[in-house]
Design an enzyme around this catalytic site. Structure first.
Site, short mmCIF file in Angstrom:
data_model
loop_
_atom_site.label_atom_id
_atom_site.label_comp_id
_atom_site.label_asym_id
_atom_site.label_seq_id
_atom_site.Cartn_x
_atom_site.Cartn_y
_atom_site.Cartn_z
N ARG A 112 79.84 37.74 60.22
CA ARG A 112 80.53 38.61 59.26
C ARG A 112 81.87 39.09 59.81
O ARG A 112 81.94 39.63 60.91
CB ARG A 112 79.66 39.81 58.90
CG ARG A 112 78.40 39.42 58.15
CD ARG A 112 77.49 40.62 57.93
NE ARG A 112 76.24 40.22 57.29
CZ ARG A 112 76.02 40.24 55.98
NH1 ARG A 112 76.97 40.65 55.17
NH2 ARG A 112 74.87 39.85 55.48
N SER A 225 56.28 42.88 44.66
CA SER A 225 57.73 42.98 44.83
C SER A 225 58.44 41.72 44.34
O SER A 225 58.02 40.60 44.67
CB SER A 225 58.06 43.22 46.30
OG SER A 225 59.46 43.19 46.54
N LYS A 244 50.88 43.36 50.35
CA LYS A 244 51.99 43.11 49.44
C LYS A 244 51.93 41.69 48.91
O LYS A 244 51.38 40.79 49.55
CB LYS A 244 53.33 43.34 50.13
CG LYS A 244 53.67 42.31 51.20
CD LYS A 244 55.06 42.56 51.77
CE LYS A 244 55.47 41.49 52.78
NZ LYS A 244 54.64 41.47 53.98
N HIS A 305 72.68 49.35 40.81
CA HIS A 305 73.84 48.65 40.25
C HIS A 305 73.92 48.76 38.73
O HIS A 305 74.61 47.98 38.09
CB HIS A 305 73.82 47.18 40.67
CG HIS A 305 74.10 46.98 42.12
ND1 HIS A 305 75.38 46.88 42.64
CD2 HIS A 305 73.27 46.89 43.19
CE1 HIS A 305 75.33 46.73 43.95
NE2 HIS A 305 74.06 46.73 44.31
N LYS A 353 78.26 54.19 44.23
CA LYS A 353 78.88 53.09 43.48
C LYS A 353 79.57 53.66 42.23
O LYS A 353 80.67 54.14 42.31
CB LYS A 353 77.84 52.02 43.18
CG LYS A 353 77.35 51.33 44.46
CD LYS A 353 76.36 50.24 44.19
CE LYS A 353 76.04 49.44 45.44
NZ LYS A 353 75.51 50.23 46.57
#
Length: 564
Positions: A112, A225, A244, A305, A353
């Protein structure tokens, strides 16, 4: 140790004979297995044996401790002493490990690089790089409504900063509980029409804290999930340390198959997002709630979002599902039936955001919020957000609630960009939301495309590579805002077209010849309709219920603690 001794008596002939004597019975009671072992013809011989090295010194046995211990009088001191390894071996090469792991990321192009981007409050969406006259246009910020630059919000934050200072003074329990925290949580609860809300330092922390707490405190909880859930949810589920299951992205048939494996009485939780930020895909919240009701599951919805961008008041996709009912009722709860937002048990969101500040939260029933407030370490032991931040976030929620046009402008600018890319054959992963994911399909080329946009066109769009997205699906993620007008969009379209030509990147027709991927170039792919309808986009701020303009919202008792 006593259990070990008893098993040894059963299995070992020597122990069977030895245990018959009074002496060895006493040893058993004292659990002195070492003394007994020394009498064994096999083990005792091995313990007394010395191996002499080249130096002539006897080899001894080391324990986990590097400190020397006092020798047992019943044994050879050379055997019982411990070697001090501090001067005989080199240390572990930590730096070498770090260098090796970083080199792996460089080799697979997942390393990155952070760009020095300084967004300018008075020139949005412009930013400068290292030098202030080196300006670029930002096209990938999550400041979706540009509220971090809003004069009314900034003014509130300045006044609060001058009056109450920079820091909060501690955790909520120590010195960080104040009027700003109470007001913000009341605004969040009102936004999502829930009984309570709890503010965290970030939504990553909120998701981790709540999910892990649910798993640790609810015996036999099973978590289901979505496979594309955010890293914060994945970490929270891991920390939950419970059973899970991962269901295929937005595949409700697969989810139901998994739910069917357990009795309805087994506690269950379905964790999912409304808008998935890297693809722009949107979950069917109502149908997931149907499955939750059918199989006795709680629902955990991440609206990070979506808050600020959907629904007549910016509460997210869950509110958007009953758009007209919420528009007519305004800040009041919808009467007569349970909305989709009512049916969701827990909603998490971010203040960092669309609301332009920083922090995260969960909104839910009063009892659930009080439970999290009382037990979640991620809340209890974290310093409270500064007063100015909380005051600004509360003002941002109030401002965007009554400014429907912000959401509409953002949607219109997104549509303009998507249609422009379609005309150019630029591959955009299809979705019904505000995200514009331009497919590159190669990590190195995605980085080159980002660099060319910056250096040749003064446009900043970050490349998205593994592990944020799967290998082979690398992309440029573009996010228009109300400030990205058509003239700026035209410059972006020309710039991306030029980069695709220079790097010979695959366009839609090229993906078609390969069979397509992620809806790009896939034969018979049916694209979803945009969440915002044309009718909704024609509404004005006057179309909102007057009660959203400047509502008086009561503080929540649960924010401070429920008196009994």
């Amino acid at each position: 140790m006593e259990t070990l001794a008893r098993h040894s008596v059963k299995l070992c002939p020597f122990m069977q004979r030895a245990s018959s004597s009074a002496k060895d019975v006493q040893l058993l009671r004292n659990f002195n297995m070492r003394a007994i072992a020394q009498e064994c013809p096999v083990v005792g011989k091995a313990m007394r044996k010395r191996t002499v090295g080249n130096s002539g010194a006897a080899r001894t046995y080391a324990t986990a401790s590097a400190a020397r211990v006092t020798p047992d009088p019943a044994s050879d001191s050379a055997v019982d002493s411990v070697i001090d390894h501090s001067t005989q071996e080199s240390s572990f090469d930590f730096e070498g490990l770090f260098e090796s792991d970083i080199e792996k990321k460089r080799l697979d192009n997942s390393y990155r690089y952070f760009n020095n981007i300084n967004r300018l409050a008075r020139e949005f969406p412009m930013a400068h790089r290292q030098l202030e006259d080196d300006k670029v246009t930002v096209w990938c910020s999550n400041d979706y409504l540009a509220l971090s630059k809003n004069e009314e919000i900034v003014s509130v934050m300045k006044k609060t900063l001058d009056k109450y200072g920079a820091g909060s003074g501690g955790t909520r329990n120590i010195a960080g509980h104040n009027r700003h925290a109470m007001k913000l949580e009341a605004e969040i609860a009102a936004l999502h029409k829930k009984e309570g809300a709890l503010v965290f330092s970030s939504c990553f922390v909120a998701n981790d804290a709540v999910l892990s707490l649910l798993g640790q405190k609810i015996k036999d909880l099973v978590i289901f999930s979505d496979e594309l859930n955010h890293a914060s949810m994945i970490v929270g589920i891991k920390h939950a340390n419970t059973t899970k299951h991962i269901f295929r992205h937005n595949d409700l048939n697969h989810l139901e198959e998994m739910l069917q494996m357990y009795p309805k009485s087994t506690p269950k939780l379905i964790a999912f997002e409304s808008v998935y930020s890297m693809s722009g895909s949107v979950s069917d919240i109502a149908k997931i709630c149907d499955l939750a009701d059918k199989y006795g599951a709680l629902t955990f919805l991440d609206e990070v979002h979506a808050v600020g961008l959907y629904g007549p008041h910016g509460a997210g996709v869950a509110e958007h599902c009953d758009f007209e009912a919420h528009r007519l009722h305004g800040i009041s709860s919808v009467k007569g039936y349970k909305t989709v937002m009512d049916r969701v048990d827990m909603i998490t969101g971010t203040l960092g955001k669309s609301f332009g500040t920083v922090g995260g939260y969960v909104a839910a029933s009063r009892k659930l919020i009080d439970w999290c407030r009382s037990y979640a370490p991620g809340f209890i032991f974290t310093t409270t957000l500064p007063p100015a931040v909380m005051a600004g976030a509360a003002e941002a929620i109030r401002f965007q609630r009554r400014h429907l046009e912000l959401r509409q402008q953002q949607q219109k600018h997104t549509t303009y960009v998507k249609e422009g890319f379609e005309d150019l054959g630029i591959p955009v992963i299809p979705n019904p939301s505000h995200i514009v994911p331009v497919l590159i399909g190669n990590a190195e080329l995605a980085k080159q495309a980002s660099d060319l946009l910056m250096e040749n066109h003064r446009i900043y769009v970050q490349a998205i590579n593994f592990p944020t997205v799967a290998r082979g699906t690398e992309r440029l993620r573009i996010t228009p805002t109300p400030g990205h007008t058509d003239d700026l969009s035209d410059i972006l379209l020309d710039a991306v077209d030029d980069v695709f030509n220079r790097l010979q990147l695959p366009r839609v027709r090229d993906w078609e010849t390969q069979g397509g991927i992620l809806g790009v170039g896939e034969k018979n792919f049916i694209e979803e309709e945009n969440l915002w309808t044309e009718e909704q986009l024609r509404l004005t701020n006057k179309s909102l219920n007057p009660n959203v303009k400047d509502p008086v919202i009561d503080q929540l008792e649960v924010s401070s603690g429920i008196l009994v």
